[in-house]
Write an enzyme that holds these catalytic residues in place. Sequence first.
Site, PDB file in Angstrom:
ATOM      1  N   SER A 279       0.826  -1.218   0.000  1.00 52.13           N
ATOM      2  CA  SER A 279       0.000   0.000   0.000  1.00 52.13           C
ATOM      3  C   SER A 279       0.854   1.259   0.000  1.00 52.13           C
ATOM      4  CB  SER A 279      -0.914   0.006   1.228  1.00 52.13           C
ATOM      5  OG  SER A 279      -1.696  -1.167   1.251  1.00 52.13           O
TER       6      SER A 279
HETATM    7  N1  SAM Z   1      -0.425  -5.161   4.124  1.00 51.45           N
HETATM    8  C1  SAM Z   1       0.289  -5.458   2.914  1.00 51.45           C
HETATM    9  C2  SAM Z   1       1.676  -4.882   2.882  1.00 51.45           C
HETATM   10  O1  SAM Z   1       2.065  -4.205   3.840  1.00 51.45           O
HETATM   11  O2  SAM Z   1       2.374  -5.155   1.911  1.00 51.45           O
HETATM   12  C3  SAM Z   1      -0.466  -5.068   1.673  1.00 51.45           C
HETATM   13  C4  SAM Z   1      -1.605  -5.945   1.455  1.00 51.45           C
HETATM   14  S1  SAM Z   1      -2.184  -6.134  -0.193  1.00 51.45           S
HETATM   15  C5  SAM Z   1      -2.887  -4.572  -0.506  1.00 51.45           C
HETATM   16  C6  SAM Z   1      -3.544  -7.217   0.204  1.00 51.45           C
HETATM   17  C7  SAM Z   1      -3.142  -8.596   0.622  1.00 51.45           C
HETATM   18  O3  SAM Z   1      -4.274  -9.251   1.161  1.00 51.45           O
HETATM   19  C8  SAM Z   1      -2.659  -9.451  -0.529  1.00 51.45           C
HETATM   20  O4  SAM Z   1      -1.388  -9.957  -0.255  1.00 51.45           O
HETATM   21  C9  SAM Z   1      -3.693 -10.566  -0.612  1.00 51.45           C
HETATM   22  O5  SAM Z   1      -3.181 -11.805  -1.024  1.00 51.45           O
HETATM   23  C10 SAM Z   1      -4.184 -10.601   0.816  1.00 51.45           C
HETATM   24  N2  SAM Z   1      -5.502 -11.213   1.025  1.00 51.45           N
HETATM   25  C11 SAM Z   1      -6.614 -11.090   0.270  1.00 51.45           C
HETATM   26  N3  SAM Z   1      -7.625 -11.804   0.806  1.00 51.45           N
HETATM   27  C12 SAM Z   1      -7.122 -12.394   1.935  1.00 51.45           C
HETATM   28  C13 SAM Z   1      -7.669 -13.246   2.938  1.00 51.45           C
HETATM   29  N4  SAM Z   1      -8.941 -13.661   2.919  1.00 51.45           N
HETATM   30  N5  SAM Z   1      -6.869 -13.652   3.936  1.00 51.45           N
HETATM   31  C14 SAM Z   1      -5.569 -13.259   3.999  1.00 51.45           C
HETATM   32  N6  SAM Z   1      -4.999 -12.464   3.070  1.00 51.45           N
HETATM   33  C15 SAM Z   1      -5.772 -12.020   2.065  1.00 51.45           C
END
Ligand code: SAM
Length: 216
Positions: free
Chosen positions: A61
């Site tokens: 992000s």
């Molecule tokens: N917080 C992260 C960082 O600091 O890099 C950025 C997150 S990215 C915008 C969103 C993440 O959420 C992705 O890696 C995706 O695979 C994960 N995600 C989506 N649905 C999910 C779920 N149900 N459980 C766990 N992770 C999930």
Amino acid sequence: MNFDISRKKMVDTQIIARGIKDRRVIEAMLKTPRHLFVQEAMASQAYNDTSLPIGDKQTISQPHMVALMTEMLELAGSETVLEIGTGSGYQAAVLSCLARRVCTIERIPSLAAKARRLFDTLGLTNIAMKIDDGTVGWAAEAPFDAIIVTAGAPDIPEALVSQLAAGGRLIIPVGDQTDQELVRLVKNEDGTLSQEKSVACRFVRLIGKDGWSENQ
Ligand code: SAM
């Protein structure tokens, strides 16, 4: 390239100048080496005012969004925090400076493996991670003083609300598959819930039982 100088500039121009006031959040953003959490070829862009691809169609992000959501959690240092969506691990690393313990869940194993390696390299021993569907929370580690969801959800997953401690804060982007609003939910001491909307945002999808389905 001097990453320390770039990071200081990022904090001055993107974080403090845009209204982030919590001194502890500012210190955590100054301390956390974002360039290690992006793909090597993109290290020179790590302190730019933008989200960046991290592989598997996912993103790290924008720094200001990380700081804003972190500030909204109102962490004092003694908390157990749950993050859904470990991604690169950057948000979890920032949280690890601000809370007693961070539990983080990622559904994509390759991203989780990279993040785990970084936590080990950086000695962030207060982070626990698992590969799972974070929409069902992490019952064995609950209750949580704060929960942060870093992917866009159609609604607030019920399990996360039930795993929030009394007095706890939950921050989550809620909306459709492209555009969301940040929602801040508080579980009051008497168990009632208060909810307010904050800024517009755009996150990748939260995929899982209480999120979007993979093929939607
Ligand atoms: N917080 C992260 C960082 O600091 O890099 C950025 C997150 S990215 C915008 C969103 C993440 O959420 C992705 O890696 C995706 O695979 C994960 N995600 C989506 N649905 C999910 C779920 N149900 N459980 C766990 N992770 C999930």
